[in-house]
Design a protein around this motif. Structure first.
Motif, PDB file in Angstrom:
ATOM      1  N   GLY A  34      41.224  -3.939 -13.687  1.00  0.00           N
ATOM      2  CA  GLY A  34      41.637  -5.265 -14.139  1.00  0.00           C
ATOM      3  C   GLY A  34      40.533  -6.176 -14.610  1.00  0.00           C
ATOM      4  O   GLY A  34      40.744  -7.026 -15.478  1.00  0.00           O
ATOM      5  N   ARG A  35      39.325  -6.021 -14.036  1.00  0.00           N
ATOM      6  CA  ARG A  35      38.225  -6.909 -14.411  1.00  0.00           C
ATOM      7  C   ARG A  35      36.920  -6.386 -13.860  1.00  0.00           C
ATOM      8  O   ARG A  35      36.894  -5.455 -13.053  1.00  0.00           O
ATOM      9  N   GLN A  36      35.848  -7.017 -14.285  1.00  0.00           N
ATOM     10  CA  GLN A  36      34.531  -6.724 -13.733  1.00  0.00           C
ATOM     11  C   GLN A  36      34.110  -7.886 -12.834  1.00  0.00           C
ATOM     12  O   GLN A  36      34.181  -9.049 -13.226  1.00  0.00           O
ATOM     13  N   PHE A  37      33.669  -7.538 -11.621  1.00  0.00           N
ATOM     14  CA  PHE A  37      33.198  -8.546 -10.683  1.00  0.00           C
ATOM     15  C   PHE A  37      31.672  -8.540 -10.663  1.00  0.00           C
ATOM     16  O   PHE A  37      31.052  -7.470 -10.665  1.00  0.00           O
ATOM     17  N   VAL A  38      31.094  -9.729 -10.649  1.00  0.00           N
ATOM     18  CA  VAL A  38      29.634  -9.861 -10.619  1.00  0.00           C
ATOM     19  C   VAL A  38      29.228 -10.580  -9.343  1.00  0.00           C
ATOM     20  O   VAL A  38      29.713 -11.673  -9.049  1.00  0.00           O
ATOM     21  N   PHE A  39      28.328  -9.946  -8.582  1.00  0.00           N
ATOM     22  CA  PHE A  39      27.819 -10.525  -7.346  1.00  0.00           C
ATOM     23  C   PHE A  39      26.297 -10.601  -7.419  1.00  0.00           C
ATOM     24  O   PHE A  39      25.666  -9.829  -8.138  1.00  0.00           O
TER      25      PHE A  39
ATOM     26  N   GLN B 236      33.082 -15.007 -15.844  1.00  0.00           N
ATOM     27  CA  GLN B 236      31.648 -14.914 -15.597  1.00  0.00           C
ATOM     28  C   GLN B 236      30.887 -16.108 -16.164  1.00  0.00           C
ATOM     29  O   GLN B 236      29.668 -16.052 -16.365  1.00  0.00           O
ATOM     30  N   ARG B 237      31.615 -17.198 -16.407  1.00  0.00           N
ATOM     31  CA  ARG B 237      30.982 -18.454 -16.830  1.00  0.00           C
ATOM     32  C   ARG B 237      31.092 -19.518 -15.750  1.00  0.00           C
ATOM     33  O   ARG B 237      30.509 -20.588 -15.861  1.00  0.00           O
ATOM     34  N   GLU B 238      31.863 -19.217 -14.707  1.00  0.00           N
ATOM     35  CA  GLU B 238      32.020 -20.161 -13.611  1.00  0.00           C
ATOM     36  C   GLU B 238      30.744 -20.183 -12.762  1.00  0.00           C
ATOM     37  O   GLU B 238      29.990 -19.209 -12.732  1.00  0.00           O
ATOM     38  N   PRO B 239      30.479 -21.274 -12.065  1.00  0.00           N
ATOM     39  CA  PRO B 239      29.296 -21.346 -11.194  1.00  0.00           C
ATOM     40  C   PRO B 239      29.368 -20.290 -10.091  1.00  0.00           C
ATOM     41  O   PRO B 239      30.448 -19.969  -9.595  1.00  0.00           O
ATOM     42  N   PHE B 240      28.215 -19.755  -9.725  1.00  0.00           N
ATOM     43  CA  PHE B 240      28.161 -18.826  -8.604  1.00  0.00           C
ATOM     44  C   PHE B 240      28.313 -19.606  -7.303  1.00  0.00           C
ATOM     45  O   PHE B 240      27.749 -20.691  -7.141  1.00  0.00           O
ATOM     46  N   LYS B 241      29.077 -19.026  -6.364  1.00  0.00           N
ATOM     47  CA  LYS B 241      29.277 -19.660  -5.067  1.00  0.00           C
ATOM     48  C   LYS B 241      28.956 -18.653  -3.961  1.00  0.00           C
ATOM     49  O   LYS B 241      29.295 -17.482  -4.060  1.00  0.00           O
ATOM     50  N   LYS B 242      28.306 -19.156  -2.932  1.00  0.00           N
ATOM     51  CA  LYS B 242      27.944 -18.324  -1.790  1.00  0.00           C
ATOM     52  C   LYS B 242      29.178 -18.069  -0.933  1.00  0.00           C
ATOM     53  O   LYS B 242      29.864 -19.003  -0.512  1.00  0.00           O
ATOM     54  N   ARG B 243      29.466 -16.795  -0.661  1.00  0.00           N
ATOM     55  CA  ARG B 243      30.635 -16.421   0.114  1.00  0.00           C
ATOM     56  C   ARG B 243      30.269 -15.313   1.105  1.00  0.00           C
ATOM     57  O   ARG B 243      29.337 -14.549   0.897  1.00  0.00           O
ATOM     58  N   TRP B 244      31.051 -15.225   2.187  1.00  0.00           N
ATOM     59  CA  TRP B 244      30.867 -14.182   3.192  1.00  0.00           C
ATOM     60  C   TRP B 244      31.816 -13.036   2.882  1.00  0.00           C
ATOM     61  O   TRP B 244      33.025 -13.224   2.792  1.00  0.00           O
TER      62      TRP B 244
END
Length: 379
Positions: free
Chosen positions: A336-341, A269-277
């Motif tokens: 396994g992890r938490q995903f943030v959108f 959760q420190r990586e840059p946010f990227k726009k994805r479909w």
């Protein structure tokens, strides 16, 4: 004038009766048009298709047009239920029946099949092309690495449960041989930007692959779609001989519960946010993401289980999360992890949250448990 008003009142009362109170062709509620040659009540959208078939169907508004007594009497004698018992007497179980929100080409071909070609009355000895063991068509297919559509020959076989396509029309060796095991086909006219656009998806190894195709003739592309459903049903019946056909039918076409852009970050959760479909399917419980809507290959997948398996979703806070141009955070918790959108609009956030919650609340099947073994998580 008094008689015309009386006739219209009788017609409106007739349109409210069970069976007539939904569109005869797509099930839309409160249809306010009618075909006075077929004796059925239809919605505004389906009435436009009927208007293109003047040899078999002529329509009038039940509210705006005047109805003569003879036409009202005919509508009283017929009605949606009686028409359905005749025009839909022998519909194969694999045939897709369009719903209110389906694309025009599906509704158009369903209506033409019923009333113009009379494919389901049981009166014809002619076998429709989608019932054949082999179905062949030349389609326009989008190139994997470019936006250009090229002509490609496709061959669907119910004998060995495969879909093949060839780089050239006279090629003997196929470019790809696709198994029915995980194949799925859905109409995507807006995404493909063609009224007859069809997306064919399948697993290649552990990655989801997409083929984007269309045909200028709506009859051909819908026949291919129904032929794929017929082949999928035959495959599933052989794979699951003990399951009832009604249990297999929902697996013939996996409609996307939700599609659209979101921003995502990485596992720390420190990586840059990227726009994805993103696409979310409730049947296979998978959230899949791509760089663009027309990508041939996925970037990643996450399986979504139930609360009993430690899956949950909630509105998130941007606190402690770096970057991102959008707001409307969503936090998807997995074992396994938490995903943030991040969603662009509040309405998008609400729709994604509702879609995730629907999948999480849905009990898992034996197929769901099996699919977790080879799960490929989001990167």
């Amino acid at each position: 004038m008094a008689n015309l008003e009386r006739n219209n009142k009788i017609l409106l009362d007739l349109a409210r009766r069970p069976g007539n109170n939904v569109c005869a062709d797509c099930g839309a509620p409160d249809p306010d048009w009618a075909s006075y040659t077929l004796g059925i009540f239809v919605c505004l959208n389906c009435s436009g298709i009927h208007r293109n078939l003047p040899a078999v169907s002529r329509v009038k508004s039940t509210r705006l047009d005047h109805w003569e007594e003879a036409l009202v009497e005919f509508m009283q004698e017929r009605g949606n239920s009686k028409a359905r018992s005749y025009y839909e007497k022998c519909v194969p179980t694999f045939i897709y029946r369009p719903q209110q929100n389906d694309c025009i080409v599906l509704k158009d071909q369903w209506i033409r099949a019923k009333y113009e070609r009379r494919e389901f009355t049981g009166e014809s000895n002619h076998q429709p092309v989608y019932c054949s063991d082999l179905f062949e068509a030349t389609l326009w297919k989008k190139g994997r690495d470019n936006k250009q559509f090229l002509r490609r020959r496709f061959l669907l076989s119910r004998t060995d449960f495969t879909l093949r396509y060839f780089a050239k029309e006279d090629s003997k060796v196929p470019k790809a041989v696709i198994s029915m095991k995980d194949l799925n086909a859905v109409f995507q006219p807006e995404k493909i930007r063609h009224a007859h656009g069809l997306q064919i998806s399948y697993l290649h190894g552990e990655q989801m692959r997409n083929l984007f195709v269309y045909h200028e003739d709506g009859y051909v592309i819908v026949s291919l779609f129904n032929a794929i459903r017929a082949t999928r049903l035959a495959y599933l019946q052989k794979k699951h001989p003990n399951l009832h056909q009604d249990e297999l039918l929902p697996q013939l076409t996996r409609q996307f519960l939700k599609e659209g852009y979101m921003e995502k970050t990485g596992p720390t959760q420190r990586e840059p946010f990227k726009k994805r479909w993103f696409t979310l399917c409730s049947v296979n419980r998978k959230l899949i993401y791509y760089k663009t809507p027309l990508d041939a290959v996925e970037l990643g997948t996450v399986f979504i289980g139930t609360e009993n398996h430690q899956y949950s979703v909630s509105e998130g806070s941007s606190k402690g999360v770096r970057g991102g141009c959008w707001h409307g955070d969503i936090r998807l918790q997995t074992p396994g992890r938490q995903f943030v959108f991040k969603c662009e609009q509040e309405q998008d956030q609400k729709e994604w949250l509702e879609a995730f919650r629907r999948v999480i609340a849905q009990p898992m099947t034996s197929e769901d448990y099996a699919s977790t073994i080879s799960l490929l998580h989001l990167k």
